[in-house]
Design a protein around this motif. Structure first.
Motif, PDB file in Angstrom:
ATOM      1  N   ASP A 173       0.820  -1.213   0.000  1.00 11.96           N
ATOM      2  CA  ASP A 173       0.000   0.000   0.000  1.00 11.96           C
ATOM      3  C   ASP A 173       0.851   1.259   0.000  1.00 11.96           C
ATOM      4  OD1 ASP A 173      -2.099  -1.730   0.154  1.00 11.96           O
ATOM      5  OD2 ASP A 173      -2.461  -1.436   2.306  1.00 11.96           O
ATOM      6  N   ILE A 174       2.077   1.159   0.519  1.00 10.82           N
ATOM      7  CA  ILE A 174       2.923   2.345   0.622  1.00 10.82           C
ATOM      8  C   ILE A 174       3.337   2.834  -0.751  1.00 10.82           C
ATOM      9  CG2 ILE A 174       5.127   3.218   1.500  1.00 10.82           C
ATOM     10  CD1 ILE A 174       4.873   1.294   3.821  1.00 10.82           C
ATOM     11  N   ASP A 175       3.916   1.944  -1.563  1.00 13.16           N
ATOM     12  CA  ASP A 175       4.353   2.406  -2.883  1.00 13.16           C
ATOM     13  C   ASP A 175       3.183   2.619  -3.822  1.00 13.16           C
ATOM     14  OD1 ASP A 175       4.137  -0.289  -2.477  1.00 13.16           O
ATOM     15  OD2 ASP A 175       5.610  -0.855  -3.979  1.00 13.16           O
ATOM     16  N   GLU A 176       2.071   1.912  -3.620  1.00 11.29           N
ATOM     17  CA  GLU A 176       0.894   2.167  -4.454  1.00 11.29           C
ATOM     18  C   GLU A 176       0.346   3.565  -4.192  1.00 11.29           C
ATOM     19  OE1 GLU A 176      -1.761  -0.980  -3.550  1.00 11.29           O
ATOM     20  OE2 GLU A 176      -0.690  -2.474  -4.766  1.00 11.29           O
ATOM     21  N   ALA A 177       0.360   3.983  -2.931  1.00 11.07           N
ATOM     22  CA  ALA A 177      -0.077   5.350  -2.618  1.00 11.07           C
ATOM     23  C   ALA A 177       0.866   6.371  -3.221  1.00 11.07           C
ATOM     24  CB  ALA A 177      -0.152   5.525  -1.102  1.00 11.07           C
ATOM     25  N   ASP A 181       0.337   9.449  -6.276  1.00  8.26           N
ATOM     26  CA  ASP A 181       0.818  10.832  -6.158  1.00  8.26           C
ATOM     27  C   ASP A 181       1.848  11.168  -7.228  1.00  8.26           C
ATOM     28  OD1 ASP A 181      -0.791  11.300  -3.985  1.00  8.26           O
ATOM     29  OD2 ASP A 181       0.754  10.737  -2.521  1.00  8.26           O
ATOM     30  N   ASN A 182       1.927  10.312  -8.275  1.00  4.40           N
ATOM     31  CA  ASN A 182       2.816  10.540  -9.434  1.00  4.40           C
ATOM     32  C   ASN A 182       4.301  10.501  -9.055  1.00  4.40           C
ATOM     33  OD1 ASN A 182       0.646  10.901 -11.266  1.00  4.40           O
ATOM     34  ND2 ASN A 182       0.433  13.036 -10.620  1.00  4.40           N
ATOM     35  N   ALA A 183       4.630   9.736  -8.062  1.00  6.38           N
ATOM     36  CA  ALA A 183       6.044   9.561  -7.708  1.00  6.38           C
ATOM     37  C   ALA A 183       6.678   8.542  -8.653  1.00  6.38           C
ATOM     38  CB  ALA A 183       6.182   9.089  -6.266  1.00  6.38           C
ATOM     39  N   SER A 184       7.903   8.803  -9.063  1.00  9.48           N
ATOM     40  CA  SER A 184       8.615   7.873  -9.939  1.00  9.48           C
ATOM     41  C   SER A 184       9.117   6.673  -9.131  1.00  9.48           C
ATOM     42  CB  SER A 184       9.795   8.579 -10.597  1.00  9.48           C
ATOM     43  OG  SER A 184      10.740   8.998  -9.619  1.00  9.48           O
ATOM     44  N   GLN A 185       9.478   5.596  -9.863  1.00 10.66           N
ATOM     45  CA  GLN A 185       9.994   4.416  -9.186  1.00 10.66           C
ATOM     46  C   GLN A 185      11.275   4.739  -8.421  1.00 10.66           C
ATOM     47  OE1 GLN A 185       8.856   1.544  -8.594  1.00 10.66           O
ATOM     48  NE2 GLN A 185       7.104   1.332  -9.961  1.00 10.66           N
TER      49      GLN A 185
END
Length: 283
Positions: A173-177, A181-185
């Protein structure tokens, strides 16, 4: 007013007293060789050549440690070991973190197959590939170089496995959130995921540093020039004629001197090892 039960439990202490005494007894047994080594290092070489039982009797001296400062090559070997162990540790942390994040959080072709191939590296002993490695390094002229001493230690299958398992334990859930928010990998890895793996990185860093610091097999083969010896090889090279030249006390002082950096590293980061092993880093 009695103290709360969760902070003061004499019944628990009494019940565990045999375990405590057993742990103390085992600790004394484990510390006995260390105490013996320190005792040898503070005795004069002349007394030790008469008999090592003089360790239990005065006088004691720090002359062996002073000889390290004045007339030994230990500092050169110490520097070589420090460069090799530190370089291996940094590269293993970087490569294992990136590979572990990729295997745990990204989807790409043949991911499972590649991970199984990496795990095969845990089953292959270093001695099985030493001839091929020696020939390859000889072709590329990497013997008697820092890079040649560090490269074998950088290929750490255990580090990749450890970081992969640690990244998998972090809720998705952390990286999906973060993706919403349009954060890159790269930003997810660097800003969000990597800080949560600090206990695992500290554990891996300690193990890698200690392995690089104590490694004897590969430096013995790759470093043929005395100025490129690591501390383990250098100390071993001085053992063949210590009784006639430098003495047992001086050799013990060198060993104590070589052990101090590893001890300092472990003492500083030991709490991270406990956190990583207990699995308490991810909440």
């Amino acid at each position: 007013m009695n103290p709360p039960n969760d902070t003061y439990r004499p019944d628990v202490l009494t019940a565990n007293r045999p375990l405590l005494w057993g742990a103390a007894f085992l600790s004394v047994i484990m510390m006995a060789p260390v105490a013996w080594l320190v005792g040898l290092s503070i005795k004069s070489n002349q007394d030790l050549m008469v008999g090592t039982d003089s360790v239990f009797r005065a006088p004691y001296t720090i002359a062996n440690y002073l000889n390290i400062l004045h007339s030994s090559q230990v500092f050169g070997w110490f520097f070589n070991s420090l460069v090799v162990a530190t370089g291996e540790t940094l590269m293993v942390l970087i490569l294992s973190s990136l590979a572990g994040y990729g295997f745990a959080r990204l989807e790409f072709p043949f991911r499972r197959t590649l991970f199984i191939i990496v795990l095969f590296g845990l089953a292959v002993p270093e001695q099985a590939v030493i001839i091929a490695r020696h020939q390859m390094f000889n072709w590329f002229g990497l013997h008697n170089t820092y890079l040649g001493l560090m490269l074998p230690g950088m290929s750490g299958a255990f580090g990749v496995f450890l970081m992969t398992q640690f990244f998998r334990a972090i809720p998705k859930d952390i990286d999906e959130a973060a993706l919403l928010d349009n954060a890159s990998q790269w930003r997810i890895f660097w800003k969000i995921m990597l800080p949560q793996t600090l206990p695992a990185q500290a554990t891996l860093g300690i193990f890698t540093f200690l392995h690089g610091w104590n490694d004897y097999w590969w430096p013995l083969i790759s470093a043929t020039k005395k100025e490129m010896y690591t501390l383990t090889v250098g100390l071993a090279s001085s053992q063949s004629n210590f009784a006639q030249s430098e003495g047992l006390g001086f050799l013990a002082a060198q060993a104590v001197f070589a052990s101090v950096p590893a001890l300092i590293v472990y003492v500083i980061f030991q709490k991270h090892i406990v956190t990583a092993v207990s699995g308490g880093a991810v909440k």
